[in-house]
Design a protein around this motif. Structure first.
Motif, short mmCIF file in Angstrom:
data_model
loop_
_atom_site.label_atom_id
_atom_site.label_comp_id
_atom_site.label_asym_id
_atom_site.label_seq_id
_atom_site.Cartn_x
_atom_site.Cartn_y
_atom_site.Cartn_z
N THR A 51 28.49 58.04 49.27
CA THR A 51 28.88 58.04 48.96
C THR A 51 29.59 57.83 50.68
OG1 THR A 51 28.79 60.55 50.79
CG2 THR A 51 29.89 60.00 47.84
N ARG A 53 30.03 55.50 54.08
CA ARG A 53 31.30 54.21 54.71
C ARG A 53 30.69 52.83 54.52
NH1 ARG A 53 36.39 52.98 53.58
NH2 ARG A 53 38.10 52.22 54.95
N GLY A 54 30.73 51.95 53.57
CA GLY A 54 29.34 50.74 53.22
C GLY A 54 28.77 50.65 52.06
N HIS A 55 29.03 52.23 51.65
CA HIS A 55 27.85 51.47 50.59
C HIS A 55 29.22 50.93 49.14
CE1 HIS A 55 25.36 52.77 47.26
NE2 HIS A 55 24.27 53.65 48.05
N PRO A 56 28.22 50.52 48.31
CA PRO A 56 28.87 49.55 47.23
C PRO A 56 29.70 50.48 46.47
CG PRO A 56 27.23 48.11 47.98
CD PRO A 56 27.08 49.92 48.54
N GLU A 58 30.55 53.64 46.73
CA GLU A 58 31.88 54.25 48.03
C GLU A 58 32.58 53.46 47.53
OE1 GLU A 58 35.09 54.49 50.88
OE2 GLU A 58 32.74 53.06 50.35
N ARG A 59 33.16 52.30 47.75
CA ARG A 59 34.14 51.48 47.49
C ARG A 59 34.37 51.68 45.69
NH1 ARG A 59 36.62 46.89 50.03
NH2 ARG A 59 38.69 46.30 48.37
N ARG A 62 36.00 54.62 45.86
CA ARG A 62 37.34 54.42 45.98
C ARG A 62 38.81 54.32 45.32
NH1 ARG A 62 38.38 51.44 50.16
NH2 ARG A 62 36.06 51.68 50.99
N ASP A 63 37.83 52.92 44.73
CA ASP A 63 38.93 51.74 44.15
C ASP A 63 39.25 52.98 42.58
OD1 ASP A 63 39.25 50.30 46.12
OD2 ASP A 63 37.64 48.75 45.17
#
Length: 99
Positions: A51, A53-56, A58-59, A62-63
Motif C-alpha cells: 500500500t 506510495r509508488g508500489h505497483p 498501490e496504483r 487506487r485506479d
C-alpha cells in the motif's frame, strides 16, 4: 468480459438506444466492481507493504477504486438499471438525473 463485449457491440451498431445504454451501464457497474474486488484481494494477499506510495499494487488498487467514482458512478448505474428493470424511465424517474 462478455458484458463489456456486448456493450461494445451495441454501441458500435446502435449507439444511444435505450437497450444499448443499459448494456453500457451494466458493463461499467460489473467491470468497476470486479476491478475493485480483484485489486482488493491482491492487495490483501500482498500485505500492507504493497500500500505504500509508488508500489505497483498501490496504483492498481487506487485506479480500480477510483473507477467506480467516475461518472456515471457505480451506484448511479445500479439505480438506472433498477429503474429500467422495473419498467421505469431512467431519464426521468431516478434520484440522480442522467446527464
Amino acid at each position: 468480459d462478455a458484458v463489456v463485449r456486448e456493450a461494445s457491440r451495441r454501441v458500435a451498431q446502435r449507439p444511444g438506444e435505450p437497450e444499448t445504454n443499459r448494456w453500457v451501464w451494466r458493463a461499467k457497474l460489473i467491470a468497476g466492481d470486479t476491478a475493485a474486488a480483484v485489486a482488493s484481494s491482491v492487495l490483501e494477499a500482498a500485505g500492507a507493504s504493497a500500500t505504500r506510495r509508488g508500489h505497483p499494487l498501490e496504483r492498481i488498487y487506487r485506479d480500480a477504486r477510483c473507477g467506480a467514482l467516475q461518472p456515471a458512478t457505480s451506484d448511479v448505474c445500479a439505480d438506472w438499471l433498477g429503474v429500467a428493470a422495473l419498467g421505469g424511465d431512467p431519464d426521468d424517474e431516478t434520484e440522480s438525473p442522467r446527464w
